[in-house]
Write a protein that holds these residues in place. Structure first.
Motif, PDB file in Angstrom:
ATOM      1  N   ALA A   1      24.940  12.598  25.149  1.00 21.65           N
ATOM      2  CA  ALA A   1      24.971  14.018  24.975  1.00 21.65           C
ATOM      3  C   ALA A   1      25.776  14.962  25.031  1.00 21.65           C
ATOM      4  CB  ALA A   1      24.225  14.061  26.477  1.00 21.65           C
ATOM      5  N   VAL A   2      27.294  14.316  25.155  1.00 15.41           N
ATOM      6  CA  VAL A   2      28.502  15.283  24.916  1.00 15.41           C
ATOM      7  C   VAL A   2      28.355  15.666  22.391  1.00 15.41           C
ATOM      8  CG1 VAL A   2      30.494  15.472  23.952  1.00 15.41           C
ATOM      9  CG2 VAL A   2      29.212  14.685  26.453  1.00 15.41           C
ATOM     10  N   ALA A   3      27.887  14.261  22.367  1.00 16.18           N
ATOM     11  CA  ALA A   3      27.825  13.800  20.405  1.00 16.18           C
ATOM     12  C   ALA A   3      26.759  15.737  20.179  1.00 16.18           C
ATOM     13  CB  ALA A   3      27.866  13.053  20.548  1.00 16.18           C
ATOM     14  N   GLY A   4      25.213  15.328  20.771  1.00  9.30           N
ATOM     15  CA  GLY A   4      24.553  17.073  20.846  1.00  9.30           C
ATOM     16  C   GLY A   4      25.119  17.879  21.201  1.00  9.30           C
ATOM     17  N   GLY A   5      25.509  17.973  21.839  1.00  7.82           N
ATOM     18  CA  GLY A   5      26.493  19.024  22.602  1.00  7.82           C
ATOM     19  C   GLY A   5      27.294  20.088  21.392  1.00  7.82           C
ATOM     20  N   LEU A   6      27.540  18.930  21.098  1.00  7.85           N
ATOM     21  CA  LEU A   6      28.881  19.198  19.610  1.00  7.85           C
ATOM     22  C   LEU A   6      28.034  19.976  18.778  1.00  7.85           C
ATOM     23  CD1 LEU A   6      31.720  18.930  18.751  1.00  7.85           C
ATOM     24  CD2 LEU A   6      31.778  17.121  18.010  1.00  7.85           C
ATOM     25  N   LEU A   7      26.987  19.115  18.030  1.00  9.92           N
ATOM     26  CA  LEU A   7      26.317  19.735  16.740  1.00  9.92           C
ATOM     27  C   LEU A   7      25.847  21.140  17.294  1.00  9.92           C
ATOM     28  CD1 LEU A   7      24.581  16.344  16.071  1.00  9.92           C
ATOM     29  CD2 LEU A   7      26.623  17.567  14.894  1.00  9.92           C
ATOM     30  N   VAL A   8      25.229  20.805  18.431  1.00 11.03           N
ATOM     31  CA  VAL A   8      24.541  22.517  18.795  1.00 11.03           C
ATOM     32  C   VAL A   8      25.589  23.426  18.679  1.00 11.03           C
ATOM     33  CG1 VAL A   8      23.212  24.015  20.494  1.00 11.03           C
ATOM     34  CG2 VAL A   8      23.161  21.427  19.865  1.00 11.03           C
ATOM     35  N   VAL A   9      26.888  23.504  19.031  1.00 10.02           N
ATOM     36  CA  VAL A   9      27.793  24.368  19.022  1.00 10.02           C
ATOM     37  C   VAL A   9      28.626  24.147  17.418  1.00 10.02           C
ATOM     38  CG1 VAL A   9      30.236  24.550  19.593  1.00 10.02           C
ATOM     39  CG2 VAL A   9      28.658  23.653  21.173  1.00 10.02           C
ATOM     40  N   LEU A  10      28.103  23.397  16.484  1.00 12.66           N
ATOM     41  CA  LEU A  10      28.773  23.647  15.373  1.00 12.66           C
ATOM     42  C   LEU A  10      27.498  24.719  15.030  1.00 12.66           C
ATOM     43  CD1 LEU A  10      30.246  20.040  14.235  1.00 12.66           C
ATOM     44  CD2 LEU A  10      31.408  22.362  14.625  1.00 12.66           C
ATOM     45  N   SER A  11      25.987  24.008  15.115  1.00 16.06           N
ATOM     46  CA  SER A  11      25.362  24.667  14.939  1.00 16.06           C
ATOM     47  C   SER A  11      25.878  26.316  14.817  1.00 16.06           C
ATOM     48  CB  SER A  11      23.940  24.262  14.788  1.00 16.06           C
ATOM     49  OG  SER A  11      23.651  24.344  16.140  1.00 16.06           O
ATOM     50  N   GLY A  12      25.418  26.298  16.086  1.00 16.10           N
ATOM     51  CA  GLY A  12      26.169  27.851  16.903  1.00 16.10           C
ATOM     52  C   GLY A  12      26.623  28.859  15.838  1.00 16.10           C
ATOM     53  N   LEU A  13      27.898  28.354  15.838  1.00 18.66           N
ATOM     54  CA  LEU A  13      28.917  28.951  14.652  1.00 18.66           C
ATOM     55  C   LEU A  13      28.621  29.014  13.415  1.00 18.66           C
ATOM     56  CD1 LEU A  13      31.944  26.891  16.225  1.00 18.66           C
ATOM     57  CD2 LEU A  13      31.623  28.992  16.888  1.00 18.66           C
ATOM     58  N   LEU A  14      28.244  28.143  12.988  1.00 15.24           N
ATOM     59  CA  LEU A  14      27.507  28.502  11.548  1.00 15.24           C
ATOM     60  C   LEU A  14      26.320  29.898  11.625  1.00 15.24           C
ATOM     61  CD1 LEU A  14      26.562  24.828   9.915  1.00 15.24           C
ATOM     62  CD2 LEU A  14      28.705  26.520   9.943  1.00 15.24           C
ATOM     63  N   SER A  15      25.968  29.501  12.062  1.00 11.13           N
ATOM     64  CA  SER A  15      24.516  30.525  12.115  1.00 11.13           C
ATOM     65  C   SER A  15      25.461  31.920  12.327  1.00 11.13           C
ATOM     66  CB  SER A  15      23.565  31.067  12.797  1.00 11.13           C
ATOM     67  OG  SER A  15      24.201  30.574  14.597  1.00 11.13           O
ATOM     68  N   LEU A  16      26.009  32.244  13.456  1.00 13.09           N
ATOM     69  CA  LEU A  16      27.206  33.728  13.341  1.00 13.09           C
ATOM     70  C   LEU A  16      28.101  33.757  12.249  1.00 13.09           C
ATOM     71  CD1 LEU A  16      28.334  32.652  17.113  1.00 13.09           C
ATOM     72  CD2 LEU A  16      26.748  34.780  16.662  1.00 13.09           C
ATOM     73  N   THR A  17      28.207  32.326  11.694  1.00 11.49           N
ATOM     74  CA  THR A  17      29.417  33.195  10.450  1.00 11.49           C
ATOM     75  C   THR A  17      28.823  33.545   9.405  1.00 11.49           C
ATOM     76  OG1 THR A  17      30.952  30.716  11.130  1.00 11.49           O
ATOM     77  CG2 THR A  17      30.574  31.826   8.401  1.00 11.49           C
ATOM     78  N   ALA A  18      27.112  32.632   8.624  1.00  8.18           N
ATOM     79  CA  ALA A  18      26.361  33.348   8.424  1.00  8.18           C
ATOM     80  C   ALA A  18      26.157  34.984   8.699  1.00  8.18           C
ATOM     81  CB  ALA A  18      25.028  32.985   8.226  1.00  8.18           C
ATOM     82  N   LEU A  19      25.490  35.393  10.074  1.00  2.56           N
ATOM     83  CA  LEU A  19      25.530  36.408  10.013  1.00  2.56           C
ATOM     84  C   LEU A  19      26.539  37.644  10.537  1.00  2.56           C
ATOM     85  CD1 LEU A  19      23.476  35.522  13.171  1.00  2.56           C
ATOM     86  CD2 LEU A  19      22.660  36.876  11.648  1.00  2.56           C
ATOM     87  N   GLY A  20      27.514  36.984  10.213  1.00  3.11           N
ATOM     88  CA  GLY A  20      28.631  37.754  10.020  1.00  3.11           C
ATOM     89  C   GLY A  20      29.283  38.218   8.778  1.00  3.11           C
ATOM     90  N   VAL A  21      28.414  37.638   7.468  1.00 11.79           N
ATOM     91  CA  VAL A  21      28.809  37.499   6.502  1.00 11.79           C
ATOM     92  C   VAL A  21      28.241  39.055   5.806  1.00 11.79           C
ATOM     93  CG1 VAL A  21      28.486  36.439   3.624  1.00 11.79           C
ATOM     94  CG2 VAL A  21      30.139  35.254   6.115  1.00 11.79           C
ATOM     95  N   TYR A  22      26.439  38.682   6.233  1.00  9.48           N
ATOM     96  CA  TYR A  22      25.943  39.301   5.759  1.00  9.48           C
ATOM     97  C   TYR A  22      25.582  40.610   6.536  1.00  9.48           C
ATOM     98  CZ  TYR A  22      21.281  41.086   4.480  1.00  9.48           C
ATOM     99  OH  TYR A  22      19.923  41.754   3.843  1.00  9.48           O
ATOM    100  N   THR A  23      26.475  40.687   7.637  1.00 13.06           N
ATOM    101  CA  THR A  23      26.775  41.781   8.206  1.00 13.06           C
ATOM    102  C   THR A  23      27.926  42.960   7.504  1.00 13.06           C
ATOM    103  OG1 THR A  23      25.683  41.420  10.425  1.00 13.06           O
ATOM    104  CG2 THR A  23      26.601  43.092  10.613  1.00 13.06           C
TER     105      THR A  23
END
Length: 221
Positions: free
Chosen positions: A119-141
Motif C-alpha cells: 500500500a505504501v509503494a502504491g501511495g508513493l507512485l500516486v504522490v509522484l503522479s500528483g507532482l508530475l501533473s502539478l509540474t505540467a500544469l505549472g509549466v503550462y500556466t
C-alpha cells in the motif's frame, strides 16, 4: 481488522484525482481567448472564441452553435513547453493507475491484515503522479500567453493574426484540483505505514485466544 482511515482516504482520493486529471487532459480548455472577426462592409463584427488543450483546439463564434475542433498543429503542437506538459500528464496518468492497483492489493479489505508495504509503494507512485501533473500544469500556466506564438517578421506586418486575449480555462482548474487530490491520496497511503494495530500485551492476546477456543457447557441436575 478494521481498515485504517488513512488507507480508506487514500484509496478514495487517488482514483478521484486520476479522473480529474484525465478529464483535464482530454478536454480542450486549458486556455481560451477571444478576438473580433471583422466582416464585410455593413456587417456587424463577430466575437470569436478560441480554446486550446493539450491535444485539441476549438474555435467557436460567440452566441451561436458554430464550432469547429481539430487536433493541435503547427507552432503550438511543436512548442517544447506543450510537448513537455503532454509527456508529464501521460506519465502522471500511468503512474497513478499503477499506484491505485498496488494500493488496492495492499489495502486488502477482505482480509484481517493489509499488506502495508505494498500500500505504501502504491501511495508513493500516486504522490509522484500528483507532482508530475502539478509540474505540467505549472509549466503550462507560466507560459500560457506565449505557447505556440510565432514571431512575425517586421517586413511582413500584414501576416499578423488578430490579437487574442488569453487566460486560463476550466480544464486547467480541473487539473490543479486533480493533482492536489492525487498528492493528498498518496500521502494518506504513506501515512498508513505508521498506523499499526497493537495488542496491549502478549499475555492478554493469548488469554483472549484461549477464551475464544474454550467451550462452556451448562449442566442441570
Amino acid at each position: 481488522m478494521q481498515t485504517p482511515a488513512s488507507m480508506v482516504m487514500g484509496i478514495v482520493f487517488a482514483p478521484l484525482g486520476l479522473v480529474l486529471v484525465f478529464m483535464a487532459a482530454i478536454t480542450p480548455q486549458w486556455r481560451e481567448g477571444q478576438t473580433q472577426l471583422v466582416g464585410v462592409a455593413g456587417a456587424e463584427p463577430r466575437l470569436l472564441l478560441r480554446t486550446d488543450g493539450l491535444w485539441e483546439s476549438c474555435l467557436q463564434v460567440a452566441h451561436s452553435e458554430l464550432k469547429q475542433c481539430w487536433p493541435v498543429e503547427g507552432a503550438y503542437q511543436s512548442d517544447p513547453q506543450v510537448r513537455l506538459a503532454q509527456g508529464l500528464v501521460l506519465s502522471s496518468l500511468f503512474l497513478c493507475g499503477a499506484g491505485i492497483m498496488l494500493a488496492s492489493v495492499g489495502v486488502r479489505c477482505w482480509t484481517d491484515l493489509p499488506l502495508r508495504s505494498v500500500a505504501v509503494a502504491g501511495g508513493l507512485l500516486v504522490v509522484l503522479s500528483g507532482l508530475l501533473s502539478l509540474t505540467a500544469l505549472g509549466v503550462y500556466t507560466h507560459n500560457l500567453g506565449i505557447l505556440g506564438m510565432e514571431q512575425t517578421p517586421p517586413h511582413r506586418p500584414h501576416h499578423r493574426l488578430p490579437q487574442l486575449t488569453l487566460h486560463p480555462a476550466g480544464s486547467l482548474y480541473f487539473g490543479w484540483v486533480g493533482g492536489c487530490v492525487q498528492v493528498l491520496g498518496g500521502m494518506a497511503l504513506l501515512l498508513s505505514f505508521k498506523i499499526r494495530p497493537r495488542c496491549p500485551s502478549f499475555t492478554a492476546c493469548s488469554q483472549l485466544k484461549n477464551k475464544q477456543d474454550t467451550e462452556v457447557y451448562d449442566v442441570s441436575c
